[in-house]
Design a protein around this motif. Structure first.
Motif, PDB file in Angstrom:
ATOM      1  N   ASP A 277       0.827  -1.212   0.000  1.00  0.00           N
ATOM      2  CA  ASP A 277       0.000   0.000   0.000  1.00  0.00           C
ATOM      3  C   ASP A 277       0.859   1.258   0.000  1.00  0.00           C
ATOM      4  OD1 ASP A 277       0.939  -0.526   2.529  1.00  0.00           O
ATOM      5  OD2 ASP A 277      -0.895   0.069   3.580  1.00  0.00           O
ATOM      6  N   THR A 278       1.959   1.230   0.764  1.00  0.00           N
ATOM      7  CA  THR A 278       2.879   2.368   0.781  1.00  0.00           C
ATOM      8  C   THR A 278       3.568   2.536  -0.568  1.00  0.00           C
ATOM      9  OG1 THR A 278       3.285   2.075   3.146  1.00  0.00           O
ATOM     10  CG2 THR A 278       4.906   3.356   1.921  1.00  0.00           C
ATOM     11  N   ALA A 279       4.000   1.423  -1.157  1.00  0.00           N
ATOM     12  CA  ALA A 279       4.663   1.462  -2.462  1.00  0.00           C
ATOM     13  C   ALA A 279       3.721   1.997  -3.536  1.00  0.00           C
ATOM     14  CB  ALA A 279       5.152   0.068  -2.839  1.00  0.00           C
ATOM     15  N   THR A 280       2.455   1.597  -3.472  1.00  0.00           N
ATOM     16  CA  THR A 280       1.472   2.066  -4.456  1.00  0.00           C
ATOM     17  C   THR A 280       1.312   3.581  -4.386  1.00  0.00           C
ATOM     18  OG1 THR A 280       0.276  -0.042  -4.338  1.00  0.00           O
ATOM     19  CG2 THR A 280      -0.907   1.841  -5.250  1.00  0.00           C
ATOM     20  N   LEU A 281       1.167   4.109  -3.169  1.00  0.00           N
ATOM     21  CA  LEU A 281       1.027   5.556  -2.997  1.00  0.00           C
ATOM     22  C   LEU A 281       2.292   6.289  -3.430  1.00  0.00           C
ATOM     23  CD1 LEU A 281      -0.828   5.702   0.446  1.00  0.00           C
ATOM     24  CD2 LEU A 281      -1.786   6.183  -1.823  1.00  0.00           C
ATOM     25  N   LEU A 282       3.451   5.712  -3.116  1.00  0.00           N
ATOM     26  CA  LEU A 282       4.716   6.350  -3.485  1.00  0.00           C
ATOM     27  C   LEU A 282       4.846   6.439  -5.002  1.00  0.00           C
ATOM     28  CD1 LEU A 282       7.510   7.491  -2.876  1.00  0.00           C
ATOM     29  CD2 LEU A 282       8.360   5.144  -2.658  1.00  0.00           C
ATOM     30  N   LEU A 283       4.566   5.349  -5.706  1.00  0.00           N
ATOM     31  CA  LEU A 283       4.664   5.353  -7.164  1.00  0.00           C
ATOM     32  C   LEU A 283       3.662   6.317  -7.779  1.00  0.00           C
ATOM     33  CD1 LEU A 283       5.154   1.543  -7.885  1.00  0.00           C
ATOM     34  CD2 LEU A 283       6.883   3.344  -7.992  1.00  0.00           C
ATOM     35  N   GLN A 284       2.478   6.399  -7.218  1.00  0.00           N
ATOM     36  CA  GLN A 284       1.476   7.341  -7.721  1.00  0.00           C
ATOM     37  C   GLN A 284       1.954   8.785  -7.549  1.00  0.00           C
ATOM     38  OE1 GLN A 284      -2.073   6.267  -5.580  1.00  0.00           O
ATOM     39  NE2 GLN A 284      -2.571   4.560  -6.941  1.00  0.00           N
ATOM     40  N   GLY A 285       2.563   9.078  -6.404  1.00  0.00           N
ATOM     41  CA  GLY A 285       3.084  10.424  -6.174  1.00  0.00           C
ATOM     42  C   GLY A 285       4.210  10.761  -7.127  1.00  0.00           C
ATOM     43  N   ILE A 286       5.126   9.814  -7.363  1.00  0.00           N
ATOM     44  CA  ILE A 286       6.228  10.045  -8.298  1.00  0.00           C
ATOM     45  C   ILE A 286       5.684  10.253  -9.708  1.00  0.00           C
ATOM     46  CG2 ILE A 286       8.246   8.981  -9.372  1.00  0.00           C
ATOM     47  CD1 ILE A 286       8.851   7.675  -6.668  1.00  0.00           C
ATOM     48  N   ALA A 287       4.660   9.483 -10.065  1.00  0.00           N
ATOM     49  CA  ALA A 287       4.047   9.648 -11.388  1.00  0.00           C
ATOM     50  C   ALA A 287       3.470  11.052 -11.552  1.00  0.00           C
ATOM     51  CB  ALA A 287       2.959   8.597 -11.595  1.00  0.00           C
ATOM     52  N   LEU A 288       2.848  11.580 -10.510  1.00  0.00           N
ATOM     53  CA  LEU A 288       2.313  12.941 -10.578  1.00  0.00           C
ATOM     54  C   LEU A 288       3.435  13.953 -10.781  1.00  0.00           C
ATOM     55  CD1 LEU A 288      -0.406  12.967  -7.759  1.00  0.00           C
ATOM     56  CD2 LEU A 288      -0.786  13.186 -10.223  1.00  0.00           C
ATOM     57  N   LEU A 289       4.521  13.798 -10.024  1.00  0.00           N
ATOM     58  CA  LEU A 289       5.648  14.714 -10.156  1.00  0.00           C
ATOM     59  C   LEU A 289       6.278  14.640 -11.545  1.00  0.00           C
ATOM     60  CD1 LEU A 289       7.468  14.191  -6.725  1.00  0.00           C
ATOM     61  CD2 LEU A 289       6.000  16.100  -7.393  1.00  0.00           C
ATOM     62  N   ALA A 290       6.275  13.439 -12.129  1.00  0.00           N
ATOM     63  CA  ALA A 290       6.932  13.227 -13.418  1.00  0.00           C
ATOM     64  C   ALA A 290       6.001  13.430 -14.602  1.00  0.00           C
ATOM     65  CB  ALA A 290       7.521  11.816 -13.469  1.00  0.00           C
ATOM     66  N   SER A 291       4.741  13.776 -14.334  1.00  0.00           N
ATOM     67  CA  SER A 291       3.739  13.998 -15.395  1.00  0.00           C
ATOM     68  C   SER A 291       3.420  12.729 -16.166  1.00  0.00           C
ATOM     69  CB  SER A 291       4.201  15.105 -16.363  1.00  0.00           C
ATOM     70  OG  SER A 291       4.482  16.302 -15.674  1.00  0.00           O
ATOM     71  N   HIS A 292       3.417  11.592 -15.471  1.00  0.00           N
ATOM     72  CA  HIS A 292       2.993  10.327 -16.069  1.00  0.00           C
ATOM     73  C   HIS A 292       1.539  10.050 -15.717  1.00  0.00           C
ATOM     74  CE1 HIS A 292       7.025   9.674 -17.280  1.00  0.00           C
ATOM     75  NE2 HIS A 292       7.487   9.158 -16.155  1.00  0.00           N
ATOM     76  N   ALA A 293       0.871   9.298 -16.574  1.00  0.00           N
ATOM     77  CA  ALA A 293      -0.506   8.900 -16.301  1.00  0.00           C
ATOM     78  C   ALA A 293      -0.522   7.822 -15.222  1.00  0.00           C
ATOM     79  CB  ALA A 293      -1.168   8.377 -17.575  1.00  0.00           C
ATOM     80  N   VAL A 294      -1.291   8.031 -14.177  1.00  0.00           N
ATOM     81  CA  VAL A 294      -1.329   7.083 -13.057  1.00  0.00           C
ATOM     82  C   VAL A 294      -1.884   5.739 -13.493  1.00  0.00           C
ATOM     83  CG1 VAL A 294      -2.324   6.675 -10.764  1.00  0.00           C
ATOM     84  CG2 VAL A 294      -1.473   8.940 -11.359  1.00  0.00           C
ATOM     85  N   ASP A 295      -2.787   5.737 -14.491  1.00  0.00           N
ATOM     86  CA  ASP A 295      -3.403   4.467 -14.876  1.00  0.00           C
ATOM     87  C   ASP A 295      -2.470   3.559 -15.669  1.00  0.00           C
ATOM     88  OD1 ASP A 295      -3.322   5.842 -17.250  1.00  0.00           O
ATOM     89  OD2 ASP A 295      -5.486   5.828 -17.600  1.00  0.00           O
ATOM     90  N   THR A 296      -1.231   4.004 -15.959  1.00  0.00           N
ATOM     91  CA  THR A 296      -0.255   3.125 -16.607  1.00  0.00           C
ATOM     92  C   THR A 296       0.640   2.415 -15.599  1.00  0.00           C
ATOM     93  OG1 THR A 296       1.434   4.849 -16.834  1.00  0.00           O
ATOM     94  CG2 THR A 296      -0.189   4.667 -18.607  1.00  0.00           C
ATOM     95  N   LEU A 297       0.512   2.752 -14.311  1.00  0.00           N
ATOM     96  CA  LEU A 297       1.391   2.176 -13.302  1.00  0.00           C
ATOM     97  C   LEU A 297       0.996   0.739 -12.987  1.00  0.00           C
ATOM     98  CD1 LEU A 297       1.547   5.144 -10.738  1.00  0.00           C
ATOM     99  CD2 LEU A 297       3.092   4.656 -12.647  1.00  0.00           C
ATOM    100  N   PRO A 298       1.949  -0.042 -12.453  1.00  0.00           N
ATOM    101  CA  PRO A 298       1.595  -1.378 -11.970  1.00  0.00           C
ATOM    102  C   PRO A 298       0.508  -1.284 -10.901  1.00  0.00           C
ATOM    103  CG  PRO A 298       3.983  -1.105 -12.038  1.00  0.00           C
ATOM    104  CD  PRO A 298       3.384   0.242 -12.295  1.00  0.00           C
ATOM    105  N   THR A 299      -0.437  -2.177 -10.962  1.00  0.00           N
ATOM    106  CA  THR A 299      -1.505  -2.167  -9.972  1.00  0.00           C
ATOM    107  C   THR A 299      -0.996  -2.689  -8.636  1.00  0.00           C
ATOM    108  OG1 THR A 299      -2.197  -4.397 -10.571  1.00  0.00           O
ATOM    109  CG2 THR A 299      -3.206  -2.566 -11.788  1.00  0.00           C
ATOM    110  N   ALA A 300      -1.789  -2.459  -7.594  1.00  0.00           N
ATOM    111  CA  ALA A 300      -1.412  -2.961  -6.270  1.00  0.00           C
ATOM    112  C   ALA A 300      -1.290  -4.475  -6.279  1.00  0.00           C
ATOM    113  CB  ALA A 300      -2.444  -2.511  -5.234  1.00  0.00           C
ATOM    114  N   SER A 301      -2.168  -5.144  -7.017  1.00  0.00           N
ATOM    115  CA  SER A 301      -2.102  -6.613  -7.066  1.00  0.00           C
ATOM    116  C   SER A 301      -0.834  -7.071  -7.783  1.00  0.00           C
ATOM    117  CB  SER A 301      -3.342  -7.174  -7.759  1.00  0.00           C
ATOM    118  OG  SER A 301      -3.466  -6.645  -9.072  1.00  0.00           O
ATOM    119  N   ALA A 302      -0.412  -6.305  -8.818  1.00  0.00           N
ATOM    120  CA  ALA A 302       0.829  -6.666  -9.510  1.00  0.00           C
ATOM    121  C   ALA A 302       2.027  -6.468  -8.596  1.00  0.00           C
ATOM    122  CB  ALA A 302       0.983  -5.831 -10.783  1.00  0.00           C
TER     123      ALA A 302
END
Length: 331
Positions: A277-302
């Motif tokens: 859960d922490t890793a998911t939030l961290l990656l989402q935050g980095i994606a926002l900073l980097a201007s990446h689409a959040v829906d392309t990130l690995p899912t929590a289940s992945a």
């Protein structure tokens, strides 16, 4: 403006595909110094973010001017463009590091997107500035000052020599000596004396990278899931924590931000034992900073499907392929 022309990928839900994609991106990243050097030169074909390239070019010019000021006689003008081309851009380690610093500056500039008002004053660091006699407080204050200089300098397309590890600076100085000695009327003894003085006066402990790692060491970071909050720690400190735990240089970790799906970073955070859960939030935050689409990130289940041992083994493999002169985390 993001000019990365790579097609958007769907979120990686299959752990096998995620790990394979991370390895693929690691192989591609190995060629990045050459690609950046070619683009800045310019004679390359790969499309990268123009703002990152522009800032990297400013950093390259800034380092070239620092070297000229320290090593060249004042009565013999040297063209900074020549030093940028034949000394700074000719060094793969320096090229990669300056490109990563440009990406880091962009992440800091976008800090408000994750709730951090000023990248220079992350609350986790600012809260430690209380007693000037306390070593942690002194370290926190020094870090705030260094971070403020980094962000401010980047706005002016400049960077300090202190952002370089000593190994990289030594290599640049040696390249500079070789180039200058080929110029007519150069005195090798004077050159050597100037180089020795520059290196003798260089103190890695006064640089921002060291201050970041020193703060991590004194404050025992990371300790808990909350430590990975970008709004509390800021991107620079978070990547310093990742460097401390993964034993990968911070510039390699920051380079992973280029991946639109952050697949390599996903493997790193799992290899570091960060909870899903922490890793998911961290990656989402980095994606926002980097201007990446959040829906392309690995899912929590992945992410959950990646065994920590498997991720740690992959990260260790990447670490084993680092150049011999790649600096590790210090404090």
């Amino acid at each position: 403006m993001n000019t990365d022309m790579a097609p958007a990928r769907p979120a990686l839900r299959d752990v096998g595909a995620l790990l394979r994609h991370a390895e693929e991106q690691a192989r591609l990243a190995a060629a990045m110094p050459v690609l950046v050097r070619q683009r800045i030169a310019p004679d390359g074909a790969m499309v990268l973010r123009e703002d990152d390239l522009s800032l990297t070019g400013g950093f390259v010019d800034s380092i070239a001017r620092h070297l000229i000021a320290a090593l060249c006689p004042h009565d013999r003008p040297v063209d900074p463009a020549q030093i940028a081309q034949h000394v700074v851009l000719a060094d793969s380690a320096a090229t990669r590091l300056l490109f990563a610093r440009a990406i880091e500056a962009r992440l800091c500039r976008n800090a408000p997107l994750v709730g951090l008002a000023m990248a220079e004053l992350p609350p986790r660091v600012e809260d430690q500035v209380a007693d000037a006699q306390d070593e942690l407080a002194e370290t926190a204050m020094a870090l705030i000052i260094a971070q403020s200089r980094f962000v401010g300098n980047a706005q002016g397309f400049a960077i300090e020599l202190a952002e370089l590890p000593p190994e990289t600076l030594s290599a640049l100085v040696q390249r500079m000596l070789g180039w200058l000695q080929d110029q007519p009327g150069t005195d090798p003894l004077v050159l050597r004396a100037s180089a020795d003085a520059l290196l003798a006066n260089f103190d890695e402990r006064r640089g921002r990278p060291h201050r970041l790692m020193r703060f991590c060491h004194l404050f025992a970071l990371p300790r808990a899931g909350d430590d990975w909050s970008l709004a509390q720690s800021g991107p620079s400190l978070v990547f310093a924590m990742l460097a401390r735990v993964s034993h990968l240089p911070s510039e390699h970790l920051i380079d992973m931000v280029r991946d639109p799906d952050l697949a390599r970073l996903a493997v790193v955070v799992r290899g570091c034992g960060i909870a899903v859960d922490t890793a998911t939030l961290l990656l989402q935050g980095i994606a926002l900073l980097a201007s990446h689409a959040v829906d392309t990130l690995p899912t929590a289940s992945a992410l959950a499907a990646i065994a920590q041992d498997d991720a740690a083994r992959i990260v260790a493999g990447w670490r084993n392929l680092l150049p011999f002169d790649a600096p590790g985390p210090v404090w």
